[in-house]
Design an enzyme around this catalytic site. Sequence first.
Site, PDB file in Angstrom:
ATOM      1  N   THR A 176       0.814  -1.211  -0.093  1.00 20.66           N
ATOM      2  CA  THR A 176       0.219  -0.019  -0.114  1.00 20.66           C
ATOM      3  C   THR A 176       1.070   1.391  -0.180  1.00 20.66           C
ATOM      4  O   THR A 176       2.078   1.214   0.436  1.00 20.66           O
ATOM      5  CB  THR A 176      -0.758   0.128   1.323  1.00 20.66           C
ATOM      6  OG1 THR A 176      -1.785  -1.302   1.005  1.00 20.66           O
ATOM      7  CG2 THR A 176      -1.566   1.289   1.651  1.00 20.66           C
ATOM      8  N   ARG A 180     -14.281  -8.025   0.234  1.00 20.21           N
ATOM      9  CA  ARG A 180     -13.427  -7.474   1.373  1.00 20.21           C
ATOM     10  C   ARG A 180     -12.835  -6.258   1.270  1.00 20.21           C
ATOM     11  O   ARG A 180     -12.305  -5.836   0.256  1.00 20.21           O
ATOM     12  CB  ARG A 180     -12.205  -8.504   1.568  1.00 20.21           C
ATOM     13  CG  ARG A 180     -11.230  -8.192   2.593  1.00 20.21           C
ATOM     14  CD  ARG A 180     -10.077  -7.517   2.561  1.00 20.21           C
ATOM     15  NE  ARG A 180      -9.157  -7.280   3.427  1.00 20.21           N
ATOM     16  CZ  ARG A 180      -7.959  -6.508   3.464  1.00 20.21           C
ATOM     17  NH1 ARG A 180      -7.732  -5.884   2.400  1.00 20.21           N
ATOM     18  NH2 ARG A 180      -7.097  -6.827   4.425  1.00 20.21           N
ATOM     19  N   VAL A 181     -12.689  -5.337   2.303  1.00 25.66           N
ATOM     20  CA  VAL A 181     -12.389  -3.864   2.402  1.00 25.66           C
ATOM     21  C   VAL A 181     -11.260  -3.994   3.634  1.00 25.66           C
ATOM     22  O   VAL A 181     -11.659  -4.593   4.652  1.00 25.66           O
ATOM     23  CB  VAL A 181     -13.351  -2.862   2.651  1.00 25.66           C
ATOM     24  CG1 VAL A 181     -12.514  -1.337   2.736  1.00 25.66           C
ATOM     25  CG2 VAL A 181     -14.286  -2.892   1.428  1.00 25.66           C
ATOM     26  N   GLY A 182     -10.136  -3.325   3.502  1.00 23.23           N
ATOM     27  CA  GLY A 182      -9.012  -3.267   4.281  1.00 23.23           C
ATOM     28  C   GLY A 182      -9.057  -2.042   5.245  1.00 23.23           C
ATOM     29  O   GLY A 182      -9.880  -1.090   4.940  1.00 23.23           O
ATOM     30  N   ASP A 183      -8.183  -1.758   5.803  1.00 20.76           N
ATOM     31  CA  ASP A 183      -7.965  -0.463   6.801  1.00 20.76           C
ATOM     32  C   ASP A 183      -7.761   0.836   5.875  1.00 20.76           C
ATOM     33  O   ASP A 183      -8.167   1.805   6.345  1.00 20.76           O
ATOM     34  CB  ASP A 183      -6.840  -0.677   7.688  1.00 20.76           C
ATOM     35  CG  ASP A 183      -5.641  -0.957   7.180  1.00 20.76           C
ATOM     36  OD1 ASP A 183      -5.516  -1.645   6.058  1.00 20.76           O
ATOM     37  OD2 ASP A 183      -4.467  -0.146   7.465  1.00 20.76           O
ATOM     38  N   THR A 196       0.161   0.753   7.023  1.00 18.24           N
ATOM     39  CA  THR A 196       0.156  -0.025   5.867  1.00 18.24           C
ATOM     40  C   THR A 196       0.389  -1.429   6.713  1.00 18.24           C
ATOM     41  O   THR A 196       1.115  -1.472   7.607  1.00 18.24           O
ATOM     42  CB  THR A 196       1.346   0.141   4.946  1.00 18.24           C
ATOM     43  OG1 THR A 196       1.347  -1.178   4.055  1.00 18.24           O
ATOM     44  CG2 THR A 196       2.471   0.262   5.524  1.00 18.24           C
ATOM     45  N   GLY A 197      -0.340  -2.651   6.137  1.00 21.94           N
ATOM     46  CA  GLY A 197      -0.167  -3.874   6.696  1.00 21.94           C
ATOM     47  C   GLY A 197      -1.313  -4.906   6.539  1.00 21.94           C
ATOM     48  O   GLY A 197      -2.089  -4.406   5.767  1.00 21.94           O
ATOM     49  N   TRP A 198      -1.499  -5.459   7.404  1.00 24.87           N
ATOM     50  CA  TRP A 198      -2.520  -6.451   7.463  1.00 24.87           C
ATOM     51  C   TRP A 198      -3.617  -5.716   8.017  1.00 24.87           C
ATOM     52  O   TRP A 198      -3.770  -5.590   9.294  1.00 24.87           O
ATOM     53  CB  TRP A 198      -2.046  -7.858   8.546  1.00 24.87           C
ATOM     54  CG  TRP A 198      -3.058  -8.934   8.319  1.00 24.87           C
ATOM     55  CD1 TRP A 198      -4.413  -9.006   7.759  1.00 24.87           C
ATOM     56  CD2 TRP A 198      -2.858 -10.159   8.715  1.00 24.87           C
ATOM     57  NE1 TRP A 198      -4.712 -10.142   7.741  1.00 24.87           N
ATOM     58  CE2 TRP A 198      -4.000 -11.193   8.307  1.00 24.87           C
ATOM     59  CE3 TRP A 198      -1.823 -10.922   9.383  1.00 24.87           C
ATOM     60  CZ2 TRP A 198      -4.045 -12.373   8.830  1.00 24.87           C
ATOM     61  CZ3 TRP A 198      -1.829 -12.216   9.691  1.00 24.87           C
ATOM     62  CH2 TRP A 198      -2.894 -13.012   9.271  1.00 24.87           C
TER      63      TRP A 198
HETATM   64  N1  ASP Z   1      -3.436  -2.558   4.612  1.00 23.91           N
HETATM   65  C1  ASP Z   1      -3.946  -2.826   3.505  1.00 23.91           C
HETATM   66  C2  ASP Z   1      -5.043  -3.905   3.378  1.00 23.91           C
HETATM   67  O1  ASP Z   1      -5.233  -4.554   4.555  1.00 23.91           O
HETATM   68  C3  ASP Z   1      -2.679  -3.792   2.738  1.00 23.91           C
HETATM   69  C4  ASP Z   1      -1.538  -3.043   2.680  1.00 23.91           C
HETATM   70  O2  ASP Z   1      -0.896  -2.229   3.605  1.00 23.91           O
HETATM   71  O3  ASP Z   1      -0.641  -3.433   1.855  1.00 23.91           O
HETATM   72  O4  ASP Z   1      -5.792  -3.567   2.433  1.00 23.91           O
END
Ligand code: ASP
Length: 339
Positions: A208, A236-239, A258-260
Site C-alpha cells: 500500500t 473485502r475492504v481493509g483498513d 500499511t499492513g494486515w
Molecule cells: N493495509 C492494506 C489492506 O489491508 C494492505 C497493505 O497495507 O498493503 O488492505
Amino acid sequence: MKKIIGLILSILTISIDAQTKEDKIVLVIHGGAGTILKKNMTLEKEKAYRDALTVSLTKGYEVIQRGGESENAVIEAIKVMEDSPLFNAGKGAVFTHEGKNELDASLMIGHTMQAGAVAGVTTIKNPILAANAVLHNSAHVMMIGKGAEEFAEKQGLEIVAPSYFKTEERWKSLQKVLEKDKEKTELDHDTKTQAYVPFNFVDEKFGTVGAVALDHQGHISAGTSTGGMTNKRFGRVGDSPIIGAGTYANKEVGVSSTGWGEYFIKAVAAYDVAALMNYKNLSSKQAGEEVIKKIGQLGGDGGMIVLDKNGQASFPFNTAGMYRGSITQSGKITIEIYQ
Ligand code: ASP
C-alpha cells in the site's frame, strides 16, 4: 561495486531522528510494509523503488514549497505511486480471488477534520483523487463500488478500463496464492486466531502507499491508497480507506498505515496514535511505536508513517521492511527500505 554503492547509500542516508527542528520534515511517504528482504532484492529493483519514492517526495514537496496545502502535497505524492506499477495502489494493485483489481483510498485534512474515502472501485485511475472529490464535493465521507465510480466520473476524474491496473507480477502472485489455497482444506483455520480463513493471504507482501504532509500554515493532512491484499474475497475492504484505521489527521499529527488491514481496523490504529498523544501525552514517536506493538500483540503486522505538527517523523513497523521516505523543509531526502 555493491560495497561502494552501499557506502554511498549509507552516506546519503541521514538519520531521521537526527533532524533538527530548523530543518523539520514536511512530507513523509510509505510504499508498503512486508517481507521485503535485502537478499531477495536486486540492485536494479531497489533503485527503481528508490527512484519512484524520490519522485513522489519531490512532487509532494513542490506543493509545499509553492505555499500549497498539505492535502495537495499528499495527493501529488500518492498519485506518483498510484501511477507506478511497483506499488500495490492504482496501476500494480494486487488481485482479488476472482482476478480483479479492487481499489481503496482515503484522505483526511487535520485542521478541518474533513475526510473522504472510496472502496472497492475498479475503474478510477487515481483513487486518491476520488477520495479528495468525496471530501470536497459531497456530503459523505465514504463511497463504495459502482456508486463511487459514477460519482468520480461525474466529477470529471479519469476513468480507465479495469485491465489498466493489471501487471504480470501481481497476476503471478495471485496464481501462487491460489496454488497454496488448493493445498488447504476448505475450512481452514488461522493458527493464531482459530478463525475461519476462507482464503490465504497471510504470506503475501503488502505494498500500500501513503503520505502525510505538513504545510507552511502548520496544517497536516494524511492519505492512503491500496489494492488491498492478494486473494481477498467477498468484497473485502481493509483498513486503508477507513478513517481512523488506515488514515487519520488532526491538528497535532497525521498517520498513514500499511499492513494486515484486519488488525489495523480492530486496533483503530491511525486514530490510536492521535489518542495516545492526546490522552496519555505520548510523543508522536512513542504513540506510533505503542500502536505497532499492540498490532503485533494481536497477531498482525505492518507499519505506519507518523508526522506531527513540529515536523517530527517516525516510521514504526514490525515487518522485515517498509518502503519509506521523508523530505525536510530544505529539501533533504531520506529513503529507507529495511529494518
Ligand atoms: N493495509 C492494506 C489492506 O489491508 C494492505 C497493505 O497495507 O498493503 O488492505
